[in-house]
Design an enzyme around this catalytic site. Structure first.
Site, PDB file in Angstrom:
ATOM      1  N   HIS A 262      33.211  76.243  54.870  1.00  0.00           N
ATOM      2  CA  HIS A 262      32.246  76.517  55.931  1.00  0.00           C
ATOM      3  C   HIS A 262      32.889  77.242  57.118  1.00  0.00           C
ATOM      4  CE1 HIS A 262      33.791  72.659  57.701  1.00  0.00           C
ATOM      5  NE2 HIS A 262      33.500  73.252  58.848  1.00  0.00           N
ATOM      6  N   ASP A 297      33.845  72.106  49.663  1.00  0.00           N
ATOM      7  CA  ASP A 297      34.030  72.709  50.981  1.00  0.00           C
ATOM      8  C   ASP A 297      35.484  73.151  51.203  1.00  0.00           C
ATOM      9  OD1 ASP A 297      33.150  73.668  53.431  1.00  0.00           O
ATOM     10  OD2 ASP A 297      33.636  71.792  54.484  1.00  0.00           O
ATOM     11  N   SER A 378      38.238  71.794  61.847  1.00  0.00           N
ATOM     12  CA  SER A 378      37.921  71.967  60.430  1.00  0.00           C
ATOM     13  C   SER A 378      38.938  72.887  59.764  1.00  0.00           C
ATOM     14  CB  SER A 378      36.517  72.567  60.275  1.00  0.00           C
ATOM     15  OG  SER A 378      35.546  71.653  60.739  1.00  0.00           O
TER      16      SER A 378
END
Length: 517
Positions: A262, A297, A378
């Site tokens: 993402h 992910d 992230s």
């Protein structure tokens, strides 16, 4: 007084009758014999007692003359004492001051004389010159320093000690040395006090430096972060319509970097975007996507022509324990090289990452931590106490969008396998049994309830039916639909796996062979 008949009567009220008078009672005189009378009666010729006031009460003649009865009277006035009685009972000094003192009093001192009147208390006292109020002090005698007795010596004054030579040179030198020592100590104390007071009152600002020899406590977190930070990069992604950033770690010296899917797709908003990698030394290089795995992910990107890259060391996520100290490094909110610290609060936590990053069933078997993770972390590493990477930070649970102590990381063992497949093949497939499921919520059993089974799928071939509740796949218990996805992936494709289900209240064990999907 006479009554009405003319007879004399007793005085009284007019209505009282006259009463006769009683005769006086006779006097009863005891009989006195001649012997008692001879002993206690008056001498012959003495009519009265011995009262001196009655002395000389004889008749009309001169003193001592007979009275009218012919009794000679006593002479008036004091009569001379008998010489024998005067010697025995008279006063010692011959005066008539009273009876002589008792013989036992002869040795007592005479009574003290009354004190002289105090002229200060008598306002009528005459004025006169008296003795001085202070007596003249005698001149002190010379001190003999050679005596050895215990009699205390007379103290010398300063003038006597200095100018009259009453002390020896040695004693005088010792006294001068003692005074010098006291002066030095007093001066040092005064300097310290003055310096302290000057600090409180001076307008000059003085900032004290910490001493160089202070032993600092061990900084384990700082040491680990200093070793790992060169392998952590900041990833900046931009497209004509959007811009985002995240973190990543270098896993290969040829320039391969692992991060979140993402991050490089900006949560699926762009299929292709410009990616720039900023290293810890500030240098920058463009990057290209090598491969990505939306189901977990994860994504791998690569930079070209960058030398001397620091590669992160990958650990073993299967050995991670709850309570273990961990460190998160990344660029939260655009703040590069940020370090946060916490513990592992849970392992094997099945987490669905949500529709925003979903290209299918986006589920991870996460490591849960309370280390602060925020947007921008992230793709960054979760590190154990040895400096080894045990996970890739990927998401947080928050009602406000900020960190509340619930962060999740993809286990590094999964990252290693998926990243290797992406680097070599560019894509990856995961094992599946071809069902849609939901969490069983009937209260009697916990598991994943089968909603539908695709035709020709491994689940259909294995005998699974709609309404079955899967409670176990292989050795792993299943408590939700997300955990069913994780359990099937762990089992792998092309291997027969025992599956335990509850069907109509009865436990049934089936065998299913997952396939790549």
């Amino acid at each position: 007084m006479e009554d009405k008949t003319g007879v004399p009567g007793r005085a009284g009220r007019g209505d009282e009758p006259d009463r006769p008078l009683r005769e006086p009672a006779p006097i009863d005189r005891p009989r006195i014999d001649d012997a008692v009378a001879a002993s206690f009666s008056r001498p012959k010729g003495v009519p009265g007692g011995f009262d001196p006031s009655r002395r000389g009460t004889p008749g009309p003649g001169p003193s001592g003359a007979p009275n009218e009865n012919g009794v000679p009277g006593r002479p008036s006035g004091p009569q001379p004492a008998d010489p024998a009685l005067a010697q025995a009972f008279g006063p010692e000094d011959g005066t008539e001051n009273g009876i002589q003192r008792h013989p036992s009093w002869q040795d007592e001192v005479s009574a003290p004389q009354p004190p002289q009147p105090d002229p200060w208390r008598d306002p009528q006292a005459p004025v006169g010159i008296g003795t001085p109020a202070l007596e003249e002090q005698p001149h002190p005698e010379p001190v003999d320093l050679s005596r050895t007795d215990d009699t205390p010596a007379t103290r010398l004054s300063l003038s006597e000690a200095l100018f009259e030579r009453r002390l020896s040179r040695r004693a005088l030198g010792a006294a001068v040395a003692a005074v010098a020592v006291v002066a030095l100590v007093g001066g040092a104390i005064g300097a310290v006090v003055a310096d302290s007071a000057r600090v409180l009152t001076t307008s000059t600002v003085r900032i004290a430096d910490a001493p160089d020899n202070v032993v600092r406590p061990d900084n384990t977190v700082g040491d680990v972060a200093q070793r790992v930070q060169p392998a952590v990069v900041n990833i900046q992604v931009s497209s004509p319509s959007a811009r985002g950033e995240g973190s990543g770690i270098v896993i290969d010296p040829d320039g391969y970097i692992v991060t979140n899917n993402h991050v490089v797709t900006m949560d699926g908003a762009a299929d292709r975007a410009d990616i720039d990698v900023v290293f810890s030394d500030g240098s920058r290089a463009p990057a290209e996507i090598v491969g990505r795995d939306p189901a977990t992910d994860l994504a791998v990107i690569k930079v070209e022509n960058v030398q001397n890259l620091t590669v992160a060391a990958l650990g073993d996520s299967d050995s991670v324990e709850v309570g273990e100290q961990v460190i998160a490094i990344g660029s939260p909110l655009g703040l590069v090289r940020t370090v946060t610290e916490g513990i592992v609060s849970a392992t094997q936590r099945p987490i669905a990452l949500g529709e925003s990053t979903s290209d299918g069933d986006v589920v991870i078997d996460a490591i849960q931590t309370d280390a602060a993770i925020n947007p921008g972390n992230s793709g960054g590493p979760l590190i154990d106490g040895t400096g080894a990477v045990i996970g890739i930070n990927t998401s947080i649970f928050s009602q406000t969008g900020g960190s509340i102590g619930l962060g999740f990381a993809i286990p590094v063992n999964d990252v290693r396998n998926i990243a290797t497949e992406l680097m070599t093949e560019g894509s990856i497939q995961h094992a599946t049994i071809g069902v849609n499921a939901r969490k069983a919520d009937n209260g009697s059993v916990e598991g994943a309830e089968i909603v539908n089974v695709r035709d020709g799928s491994p689940a259909q071939e294995g005998g699974l039916q709609e309404g079955d509740v899967v409670t176990k796949v292989g050795d792993r218990l299943v408590r939700s639909s997300d955990e069913l996805v994780i359990a099937v992936r762990r089992a792998g494709a092309d291997n027969d796996v025992p599956v335990e289900v509850v069907r109509n209240g009865t436990r049934v064990e089936l065998t299913v062979r997952p396939a790549l999907g």
